[in-house]
Motif scaffolding. Structure first.
Motif, PDB file in Angstrom:
ATOM      1  N   SER A  46       0.824  -1.213   0.000  1.00  0.00           N
ATOM      2  CA  SER A  46       0.000   0.000   0.000  1.00  0.00           C
ATOM      3  C   SER A  46       0.855   1.259   0.000  1.00  0.00           C
ATOM      4  N   GLU A  47       1.947   1.249   0.746  1.00  0.00           N
ATOM      5  CA  GLU A  47       2.837   2.418   0.763  1.00  0.00           C
ATOM      6  C   GLU A  47       3.469   2.634  -0.612  1.00  0.00           C
ATOM      7  N   GLY A  48       3.829   1.548  -1.295  1.00  0.00           N
ATOM      8  CA  GLY A  48       4.368   1.671  -2.649  1.00  0.00           C
ATOM      9  C   GLY A  48       3.340   2.233  -3.612  1.00  0.00           C
ATOM     10  N   GLU A  49       2.111   1.753  -3.472  1.00  0.00           N
ATOM     11  CA  GLU A  49       1.023   2.260  -4.321  1.00  0.00           C
ATOM     12  C   GLU A  49       0.780   3.740  -4.053  1.00  0.00           C
ATOM     13  N   LYS A  50       0.800   4.117  -2.794  1.00  0.00           N
ATOM     14  CA  LYS A  50       0.594   5.524  -2.430  1.00  0.00           C
ATOM     15  C   LYS A  50       1.717   6.395  -2.999  1.00  0.00           C
ATOM     16  N   LEU A  51       2.938   5.902  -2.929  1.00  0.00           N
ATOM     17  CA  LEU A  51       4.076   6.639  -3.474  1.00  0.00           C
ATOM     18  C   LEU A  51       3.909   6.860  -4.975  1.00  0.00           C
ATOM     19  N   LEU A 102      -9.777  17.990 -18.397  1.00  0.00           N
ATOM     20  CA  LEU A 102      -9.338  16.599 -18.275  1.00  0.00           C
ATOM     21  C   LEU A 102      -8.265  16.446 -17.197  1.00  0.00           C
ATOM     22  N   LEU A 103      -7.350  17.389 -17.153  1.00  0.00           N
ATOM     23  CA  LEU A 103      -6.302  17.328 -16.133  1.00  0.00           C
ATOM     24  C   LEU A 103      -6.882  17.505 -14.731  1.00  0.00           C
ATOM     25  N   LYS A 104      -7.832  18.400 -14.581  1.00  0.00           N
ATOM     26  CA  LYS A 104      -8.476  18.587 -13.272  1.00  0.00           C
ATOM     27  C   LYS A 104      -9.220  17.324 -12.853  1.00  0.00           C
ATOM     28  N   ASP A 105      -9.872  16.690 -13.810  1.00  0.00           N
ATOM     29  CA  ASP A 105     -10.569  15.437 -13.520  1.00  0.00           C
ATOM     30  C   ASP A 105      -9.570  14.352 -13.117  1.00  0.00           C
ATOM     31  N   GLY A 106      -8.444  14.285 -13.803  1.00  0.00           N
ATOM     32  CA  GLY A 106      -7.404  13.320 -13.461  1.00  0.00           C
ATOM     33  C   GLY A 106      -6.854  13.557 -12.066  1.00  0.00           C
ATOM     34  N   ILE A 107      -6.700  14.811 -11.696  1.00  0.00           N
ATOM     35  CA  ILE A 107      -6.219  15.157 -10.355  1.00  0.00           C
ATOM     36  C   ILE A 107      -7.217  14.707  -9.301  1.00  0.00           C
ATOM     37  N   ARG A 108      -8.499  14.951  -9.540  1.00  0.00           N
ATOM     38  CA  ARG A 108      -9.533  14.506  -8.588  1.00  0.00           C
ATOM     39  C   ARG A 108      -9.518  12.985  -8.430  1.00  0.00           C
ATOM     40  N   THR A 109      -9.381  12.290  -9.551  1.00  0.00           N
ATOM     41  CA  THR A 109      -9.343  10.828  -9.510  1.00  0.00           C
ATOM     42  C   THR A 109      -8.143  10.331  -8.714  1.00  0.00           C
ATOM     43  N   LEU A 110      -6.989  10.910  -8.953  1.00  0.00           N
ATOM     44  CA  LEU A 110      -5.789  10.501  -8.221  1.00  0.00           C
ATOM     45  C   LEU A 110      -5.923  10.803  -6.727  1.00  0.00           C
ATOM     46  N   GLU A 111      -6.499  11.952  -6.406  1.00  0.00           N
ATOM     47  CA  GLU A 111      -6.695  12.279  -4.981  1.00  0.00           C
ATOM     48  C   GLU A 111      -7.623  11.272  -4.306  1.00  0.00           C
ATOM     49  N   GLN A 112      -8.663  10.844  -5.024  1.00  0.00           N
ATOM     50  CA  GLN A 112      -9.571   9.832  -4.469  1.00  0.00           C
ATOM     51  C   GLN A 112      -8.861   8.498  -4.278  1.00  0.00           C
ATOM     52  N   LYS A 113      -8.040   8.113  -5.250  1.00  0.00           N
ATOM     53  CA  LYS A 113      -7.293   6.860  -5.139  1.00  0.00           C
ATOM     54  C   LYS A 113      -6.314   6.916  -3.967  1.00  0.00           C
ATOM     55  N   ILE A 114      -5.652   8.042  -3.801  1.00  0.00           N
ATOM     56  CA  ILE A 114      -4.721   8.199  -2.678  1.00  0.00           C
ATOM     57  C   ILE A 114      -5.485   8.088  -1.364  1.00  0.00           C
ATOM     58  N   GLY A 115      -6.659   8.695  -1.302  1.00  0.00           N
ATOM     59  CA  GLY A 115      -7.485   8.597  -0.095  1.00  0.00           C
ATOM     60  C   GLY A 115      -7.850   7.158   0.230  1.00  0.00           C
ATOM     61  N   SER A 116      -8.189   6.380  -0.799  1.00  0.00           N
ATOM     62  CA  SER A 116      -8.520   4.970  -0.583  1.00  0.00           C
ATOM     63  C   SER A 116      -7.316   4.187  -0.084  1.00  0.00           C
ATOM     64  N   VAL A 117      -6.157   4.467  -0.642  1.00  0.00           N
ATOM     65  CA  VAL A 117      -4.941   3.766  -0.221  1.00  0.00           C
ATOM     66  C   VAL A 117      -4.590   4.146   1.217  1.00  0.00           C
ATOM     67  N   VAL A 118      -4.757   5.410   1.564  1.00  0.00           N
ATOM     68  CA  VAL A 118      -4.486   5.847   2.940  1.00  0.00           C
ATOM     69  C   VAL A 118      -5.422   5.125   3.906  1.00  0.00           C
ATOM     70  N   GLU A 119      -6.680   4.937   3.510  1.00  0.00           N
ATOM     71  CA  GLU A 119      -7.613   4.179   4.353  1.00  0.00           C
ATOM     72  C   GLU A 119      -7.129   2.750   4.553  1.00  0.00           C
ATOM     73  N   LYS A 120      -6.648   2.112   3.461  1.00  0.00           N
ATOM     74  CA  LYS A 120      -6.105   0.751   3.574  1.00  0.00           C
ATOM     75  C   LYS A 120      -4.923   0.715   4.531  1.00  0.00           C
ATOM     76  N   ILE A 121      -4.042   1.698   4.396  1.00  0.00           N
ATOM     77  CA  ILE A 121      -2.865   1.766   5.266  1.00  0.00           C
ATOM     78  C   ILE A 121      -3.294   1.897   6.717  1.00  0.00           C
ATOM     79  N   ASN A 122      -4.251   2.766   6.984  1.00  0.00           N
ATOM     80  CA  ASN A 122      -4.729   2.955   8.351  1.00  0.00           C
ATOM     81  C   ASN A 122      -5.376   1.695   8.911  1.00  0.00           C
ATOM     82  N   GLU A 123      -6.088   0.960   8.052  1.00  0.00           N
ATOM     83  CA  GLU A 123      -6.700  -0.300   8.497  1.00  0.00           C
ATOM     84  C   GLU A 123      -5.631  -1.320   8.884  1.00  0.00           C
ATOM     85  N   VAL A 124      -4.582  -1.414   8.076  1.00  0.00           N
ATOM     86  CA  VAL A 124      -3.498  -2.352   8.384  1.00  0.00           C
ATOM     87  C   VAL A 124      -2.787  -1.937   9.671  1.00  0.00           C
ATOM     88  N   LEU A 125      -2.550  -0.643   9.827  1.00  0.00           N
ATOM     89  CA  LEU A 125      -1.913  -0.164  11.055  1.00  0.00           C
ATOM     90  C   LEU A 125      -2.773  -0.460  12.280  1.00  0.00           C
TER      91      LEU A 125
END
Length: 120
Positions: free
Chosen positions: A39-44, A84-107
């Protein structure tokens, strides 16, 4: 260097040799550490992609401003690119948020394991 250290710690939870007789085989902890690393690699990777996307957006906005000062041609194309770039940024921010949630669950799982260990 950090990955080597983490891999050594993870391996120490899996193996049970003479030097670790008091330490039970803890594959569960090793699995949590593997999940955390993944998850940390994915977040990076997502964070790097987000920074690149923000740079692209900034460059597109600057190009749009420059083209507007020259003439109006290409304005619709530039607007589409910016959107399109703004939409891509929103999508990436959402994905990062999901990965951070996974990281917090594992912790949290690791905290529970540690709490259970301290009770024993």
């Amino acid at each position: 260097v950090l990955s080597d250290t983490i891999n050594t710690v993870k391996t120490s939870f899996i193996t049970n040799d003479d030097t670790q007789q008091q330490q039970p085989n803890r594959r569960d902890i090793a699995n949590f550490i593997s999940q955390l690393q993944k998850s940390e690699g994915e977040k990076l990777n997502l964070t790097a992609a987000l920074h690149l996307e923000r740079l692209r957006l900034r460059n597109s906005q600057l190009e749009k401003e420059m083209s507007l000062s020259d003439d109006r041609s290409g304005s619709a194309s530039a607007d589409r690119t910016v959107a399109l770039l703004k939409d891509g940024i929103r999508t990436l921010e959402q994905k990062i948020g999901s990965v951070v949630e996974k990281i917090n669950e594992v912790l949290e799982e690791l905290r529970c394991v540690a709490a259970d260990e301290s009770e024993e």
